[in-house]
Motif scaffolding. Structure first.
Motif, PDB file in Angstrom:
ATOM      1  N   ASP A 183       2.259  12.793  -3.484  1.00  0.00           N
ATOM      2  CA  ASP A 183       1.179  12.460  -3.914  1.00  0.00           C
ATOM      3  C   ASP A 183       0.924  10.973  -3.551  1.00  0.00           C
ATOM      4  O   ASP A 183       1.528  10.601  -2.614  1.00  0.00           O
ATOM      5  CB  ASP A 183       0.912  12.802  -5.288  1.00  0.00           C
ATOM      6  CG  ASP A 183       2.082  12.199  -6.475  1.00  0.00           C
ATOM      7  OD1 ASP A 183       2.635  11.148  -6.024  1.00  0.00           O
ATOM      8  OD2 ASP A 183       2.236  12.710  -7.447  1.00  0.00           O
ATOM      9  N   LYS A 184       0.218  10.111  -4.397  1.00  0.00           N
ATOM     10  CA  LYS A 184       0.103   8.832  -4.079  1.00  0.00           C
ATOM     11  C   LYS A 184       1.050   8.059  -4.559  1.00  0.00           C
ATOM     12  O   LYS A 184       1.247   6.711  -3.930  1.00  0.00           O
ATOM     13  CB  LYS A 184      -1.252   8.342  -4.822  1.00  0.00           C
ATOM     14  CG  LYS A 184      -2.418   8.761  -4.101  1.00  0.00           C
ATOM     15  CD  LYS A 184      -3.987   7.901  -4.716  1.00  0.00           C
ATOM     16  CE  LYS A 184      -5.189   8.160  -4.059  1.00  0.00           C
ATOM     17  NZ  LYS A 184      -6.292   7.521  -4.599  1.00  0.00           N
ATOM     18  N   GLY A 185       2.059   8.494  -4.983  1.00  0.00           N
ATOM     19  CA  GLY A 185       3.414   7.600  -5.515  1.00  0.00           C
ATOM     20  C   GLY A 185       3.492   7.282  -7.092  1.00  0.00           C
ATOM     21  O   GLY A 185       2.775   7.672  -7.900  1.00  0.00           O
ATOM     22  N   ARG A 186       4.606   6.541  -7.213  1.00  0.00           N
ATOM     23  CA  ARG A 186       5.225   6.364  -8.410  1.00  0.00           C
ATOM     24  C   ARG A 186       5.084   5.046  -8.721  1.00  0.00           C
ATOM     25  O   ARG A 186       6.155   4.184  -8.519  1.00  0.00           O
ATOM     26  CB  ARG A 186       6.933   7.025  -8.258  1.00  0.00           C
ATOM     27  CG  ARG A 186       7.526   7.112  -9.603  1.00  0.00           C
ATOM     28  CD  ARG A 186       8.652   7.697  -9.310  1.00  0.00           C
ATOM     29  NE  ARG A 186       8.667   9.267  -9.266  1.00  0.00           N
ATOM     30  CZ  ARG A 186       8.712  10.000  -7.992  1.00  0.00           C
ATOM     31  NH1 ARG A 186       9.008   9.271  -6.965  1.00  0.00           N
ATOM     32  NH2 ARG A 186       8.490  10.968  -8.106  1.00  0.00           N
ATOM     33  N   TYR A 187       3.847   4.675  -9.450  1.00  0.00           N
ATOM     34  CA  TYR A 187       3.703   3.412  -9.682  1.00  0.00           C
ATOM     35  C   TYR A 187       4.206   2.828 -11.101  1.00  0.00           C
ATOM     36  O   TYR A 187       4.729   3.728 -11.694  1.00  0.00           O
ATOM     37  CB  TYR A 187       2.008   3.097  -9.647  1.00  0.00           C
ATOM     38  CG  TYR A 187       1.719   3.029  -8.172  1.00  0.00           C
ATOM     39  CD1 TYR A 187       1.361   2.098  -7.160  1.00  0.00           C
ATOM     40  CD2 TYR A 187       1.109   4.264  -7.281  1.00  0.00           C
ATOM     41  CE1 TYR A 187       1.077   1.847  -5.923  1.00  0.00           C
ATOM     42  CE2 TYR A 187       0.696   4.144  -6.350  1.00  0.00           C
ATOM     43  CZ  TYR A 187       0.766   3.023  -5.397  1.00  0.00           C
ATOM     44  OH  TYR A 187       0.226   3.041  -4.265  1.00  0.00           O
TER      45      TYR A 187
ATOM     46  N   PRO B 228      -2.696   7.548   3.357  1.00  0.00           N
ATOM     47  CA  PRO B 228      -3.391   7.965   1.948  1.00  0.00           C
ATOM     48  C   PRO B 228      -4.614   8.365   2.426  1.00  0.00           C
ATOM     49  O   PRO B 228      -5.305   9.229   1.863  1.00  0.00           O
ATOM     50  CB  PRO B 228      -3.407   6.514   1.310  1.00  0.00           C
ATOM     51  CG  PRO B 228      -2.314   5.675   1.996  1.00  0.00           C
ATOM     52  CD  PRO B 228      -2.159   6.223   3.433  1.00  0.00           C
ATOM     53  N   TYR B 229      -5.177   8.215   3.487  1.00  0.00           N
ATOM     54  CA  TYR B 229      -6.618   8.613   3.984  1.00  0.00           C
ATOM     55  C   TYR B 229      -6.567  10.045   4.262  1.00  0.00           C
ATOM     56  O   TYR B 229      -7.308  10.852   3.693  1.00  0.00           O
ATOM     57  CB  TYR B 229      -7.044   7.469   5.302  1.00  0.00           C
ATOM     58  CG  TYR B 229      -8.472   8.063   5.872  1.00  0.00           C
ATOM     59  CD1 TYR B 229      -9.418   7.831   4.877  1.00  0.00           C
ATOM     60  CD2 TYR B 229      -8.418   8.676   6.853  1.00  0.00           C
ATOM     61  CE1 TYR B 229     -10.644   8.146   5.468  1.00  0.00           C
ATOM     62  CE2 TYR B 229      -9.648   9.026   7.334  1.00  0.00           C
ATOM     63  CZ  TYR B 229     -10.951   8.716   6.946  1.00  0.00           C
ATOM     64  OH  TYR B 229     -12.109   9.132   7.137  1.00  0.00           O
TER      65      TYR B 229
ATOM     66  N   THR C  76      -4.877  -2.621   3.717  1.00  0.00           N
ATOM     67  CA  THR C  76      -4.909  -1.077   3.384  1.00  0.00           C
ATOM     68  C   THR C  76      -5.733  -0.310   4.182  1.00  0.00           C
ATOM     69  O   THR C  76      -5.169   0.892   4.377  1.00  0.00           O
ATOM     70  CB  THR C  76      -5.600  -1.155   1.861  1.00  0.00           C
ATOM     71  OG1 THR C  76      -4.826  -2.056   1.059  1.00  0.00           O
ATOM     72  CG2 THR C  76      -5.406   0.192   1.265  1.00  0.00           C
ATOM     73  N   VAL C  77      -6.862  -0.526   4.660  1.00  0.00           N
ATOM     74  CA  VAL C  77      -7.694   0.393   5.602  1.00  0.00           C
ATOM     75  C   VAL C  77      -7.037   0.740   6.743  1.00  0.00           C
ATOM     76  O   VAL C  77      -7.222   1.610   7.557  1.00  0.00           O
ATOM     77  CB  VAL C  77      -9.041   0.145   5.714  1.00  0.00           C
ATOM     78  CG1 VAL C  77      -9.821  -0.390   4.254  1.00  0.00           C
ATOM     79  CG2 VAL C  77      -9.184  -1.461   6.591  1.00  0.00           C
TER      80      VAL C  77
ATOM     81  N   LEU D  14      -0.542   2.796  10.879  1.00  0.00           N
ATOM     82  CA  LEU D  14       0.973   2.688  10.870  1.00  0.00           C
ATOM     83  C   LEU D  14       1.643   4.004  10.620  1.00  0.00           C
ATOM     84  O   LEU D  14       2.844   4.263  11.170  1.00  0.00           O
ATOM     85  CB  LEU D  14       1.301   1.710  10.100  1.00  0.00           C
ATOM     86  CG  LEU D  14       0.630   0.144  10.039  1.00  0.00           C
ATOM     87  CD1 LEU D  14       0.984  -0.592   9.156  1.00  0.00           C
ATOM     88  CD2 LEU D  14       1.508  -0.262  11.253  1.00  0.00           C
ATOM     89  N   ALA D  15       1.153   4.746   9.594  1.00  0.00           N
ATOM     90  CA  ALA D  15       1.678   6.046   9.388  1.00  0.00           C
ATOM     91  C   ALA D  15       1.427   6.840  10.414  1.00  0.00           C
ATOM     92  O   ALA D  15       2.462   7.901  10.474  1.00  0.00           O
ATOM     93  CB  ALA D  15       0.941   6.533   8.091  1.00  0.00           C
TER      94      ALA D  15
END
Length: 327
Positions: free
Chosen positions: A19-23, A38-39, A274-275, A280-281
């Motif tokens: 998911d979006k991660g473990r913040y 993420p996009y 960020t955008v 990179l991914a």
């Protein structure tokens, strides 16, 4: 309600639940992890009426073969891994009905690096420290902290038997085009005093190749070396983030990615905005990257525009589904 959703007939190269991660746990040394793109993951979830942070399958380079154990609604975004449903090509960036017994197959990626499979209701997995994300280095989240394997049963958290979901397609005009060369916009890092004056000129005027030693932790770049001032090869460990570009003593830049550590002791040359993280991914081994400096103000405006666009798209999907439901 938890349902058995897919049987893993073939695992593929590296497929994990993310998911979006473990913040909120970086202060304890725990990596954020989460999706690399993420996009693509957000759009996949929106297309099946999920919350944008629902767990998805991240499929890298060579995909799995999955047998549906229940009727459902799925979407596939990101890289093109020649997805097929019972042998028939599946359109990407679109919601799709899948029926019990159908076989969903993926092959090797023809463009891009990672695809995302979302199912309405989201994938069920180990919920560790506020996230379903698989963090391989610590063996937490996902399915026992590992990639999926042959024989696994993947589960979801929604009963589809009475679901009347409407299908939605993403406009082809705004689907990302994955190429073998990318321009990455960056903000200059806080450790500029560690680099020689010509280092930034070298960095912004060079083309770098993505090394085959890259992974979810970072992209290693091959190209013109970045010169550090004598005695500045290491710094006191400090905060790093998704997109931070570090330079070790070798002078070869490393772009930190989703499974990065929480702090680092190499000087920080710049940070990708960020955008542009999705580029990179999706960059593959030997793809080329060029870097362009932008201001913090410009980066923030681009991010605001991105969030406004996502909000508009999400709202449009909801309105469309409401209109279809009335007919």
């Amino acid at each position: 309600m938890v349902l058995d959703t897919f049987y893993v007939e073939r695992a593929g190269l590296l497929t994990t639940i993310q998911d979006k991660g473990r913040y909120h746990y970086m202060k304890s040394g725990i990596s954020v992890s989460g999706v690399m793109d993420p996009y693509a993951a957000e759009i996949a979830n929106i297309l099946v009426n999920n919350d944008e942070n629902e767990a998805v399958l991240e499929i890298s380079i060579v995909g799995p073969t999955l047998v549906a154990l229940v009727d459902g609604v799925i979407s596939i975004t990101g890289a093109d891994l020649d997805a097929r449903l019972d042998g028939k090509a599946v359109e990407l960036w679109k919601s799709i009905h899948i029926k019990k017994g159908q076989r969903l197959t993926f092959r090797a990626a023809s463009s891009g690096m990672r695809a995302y499979l979302a199912i309405q209701g989201g994938f069920e997995a180990e919920f560790i420290l506020g996230s379903y994300s698989t963090y391989l280095a610590a063996a937490i989240g996902g399915i026992q902290g590992r990639a999926i394997k042959e024989g696994d049963i993947l589960q979801s958290r929604e009963d589809f038997s009475s679901n009347k979901s409407h299908l939605t397609a993403f406009s082809k005009s705004i689907i990302p085009q994955y190429k073998d060369q990318y321009e990455i916009r960056v903000i200059v890092g806080p450790d500029f005093g560690c680099f020689k004056k010509e280092s930034y000129r070298t960095f912004f005027n060079s083309v770098y190749k993505v090394s085959n030693q890259s992974n979810r932790m970072g992209l290693r770049l091959i190209g013109n070396s970045i010169e550090l001032k004598k005695g500045k090869e290491d710094i006191l460990s400090d905060a790093i983030m998704f997109g931070t570009i570090q330079v070790p003593a070798s002078g070869d830049p490393i772009v930190l990615m989703a499974d990065r550590q929480t702090t680092g002791g190499y000087p920080r040359l710049a940070t990708a905005i960020t955008v542009d993280l999705f580029k990179l991914a999706q960059a593959r081994s030997n793809d080329t990257l060029r870097f362009k400096e932008v201001s913090i103000t410009e980066a923030q405006q681009l991010y605001r525009n991105y969030q406004l666009w996502l909000r508009f798209f999400r709202g449009s999907i909801k309105q469309l589904n409401m209109l279809k439901a009335k007919k």
